[in-house]
Motif scaffolding. Structure first.
Motif, short mmCIF file in Angstrom:
data_model
loop_
_atom_site.label_atom_id
_atom_site.label_comp_id
_atom_site.label_asym_id
_atom_site.label_seq_id
_atom_site.Cartn_x
_atom_site.Cartn_y
_atom_site.Cartn_z
N MET A 255 37.75 36.50 41.38
CA MET A 255 36.35 36.69 41.13
C MET A 255 35.86 35.47 40.36
O MET A 255 36.51 35.01 39.45
N SER B 108 32.52 33.88 38.20
CA SER B 108 31.31 34.31 37.52
C SER B 108 30.63 33.13 36.86
O SER B 108 31.27 32.29 36.25
N LEU C 225 33.99 44.53 35.03
CA LEU C 225 33.94 43.63 36.17
C LEU C 225 34.88 44.03 37.29
O LEU C 225 34.73 43.58 38.40
N ASP C 226 35.85 44.89 37.03
CA ASP C 226 36.79 45.31 38.06
C ASP C 226 37.05 46.81 37.92
O ASP C 226 37.95 47.22 37.20
N TYR D 48 24.90 47.30 36.81
CA TYR D 48 25.85 47.32 37.92
C TYR D 48 25.12 47.05 39.23
O TYR D 48 24.06 47.63 39.48
N VAL E 253 29.73 45.95 40.43
CA VAL E 253 30.14 44.99 39.40
C VAL E 253 29.05 44.91 38.34
O VAL E 253 27.86 44.77 38.65
N HIS F 126 26.76 43.25 35.66
CA HIS F 126 26.19 41.92 35.60
C HIS F 126 25.66 41.53 34.22
O HIS F 126 25.17 40.43 34.02
N VAL G 55 28.73 36.28 41.70
CA VAL G 55 30.10 36.77 41.75
C VAL G 55 30.66 36.50 43.14
O VAL G 55 30.00 36.74 44.14
N PHE H 259 34.58 37.06 45.16
CA PHE H 259 35.93 37.58 45.05
C PHE H 259 36.93 36.67 45.78
O PHE H 259 36.55 35.89 46.65
#
Length: 182
Positions: free
Chosen positions: A1, A3, A25-26, A120, A128, A130, A160, A162
């Motif tokens: 990920m 950011s 975040l996860d 989110y 995720v 923010h 973001v 992944f």
């Protein structure tokens, strides 16, 4: 990920620690971490009805994380999860450590982090967070001394991505750091 976020003077290192994962975040890692947690009730947090999960670190793990000068006495995390969405919206993390160097008096450090996780949004089908806010309280006490320090961190994420090649799953980097590495 990956950011892109606001940086503070406290954040000089480009790789972010596992704490970011627990800040929302996860969600998969959060679920795995809180899987053995104990349900301790419900609580209203802001506008959200939440179920509360408490995770106490077992004594053998605390012992393994301690060394000859620092003994971790207690480490507790409490997660507040939205009953509506199941997402983590508040996290309290507290650790008490006993420190004694040869010839010195015993000192204790208590670190308490209170994090609110917000905003989110779906990213590749995963919700995720923010933005968020963390308040850290450090208290050092022992031998007639007590010193307190309070720090606050506001964070936000603009972008973001992944599965970035070469990036460990415990960290994330701002996009400008990825471009420099490539």
């Amino acid at each position: 990920m990956v950011s892109k976020r606001n940086r503070t003077h406290l954040d000089k290192d480009s790789a972010m620690p596992l704490r970011r994962v627990l800040q929302g975040l996860d969600p998969v890692t959060i679920a795995a971490v809180f899987c053995p947690a104990q349900h301790i009730g419900e609580k209203q947090v802001g506008d959200e009805e939440c179920f509360v999960l408490k995770l106490d670190t077992d004594p053998s793990t605390l012992s393994n994380r301690s060394d000859s000068t620092a003994e971790i006495i207690r480490h507790v995390m409490v997660g507040y999860f939205s009953q509506r969405s199941g997402l983590l919206i508040h996290l309290e993390d507290s650790q008490l450590t006993r420190i004694q160097y040869p010839g010195a008096e015993v000192m204790y450090w208590e670190t308490t982090i209170s994090s609110s996780i917000e905003d989110y949004r779906p990213v590749d089908g995963v919700m995720v967070a923010h933005s968020g806010r963390s308040i850290v309280n450090l208290v050092r006490f022992g031998y007639g001394l007590q010193v307190s320090t309070r720090m606050e961190e506001l964070w936000s994420i603009d972008d973001v991505v992944f599965n970035v090649p070469g990036l460990s799953s415990e960290c994330f980097l701002p996009p400008e750091d990825i471009q420099r590495q490539q």
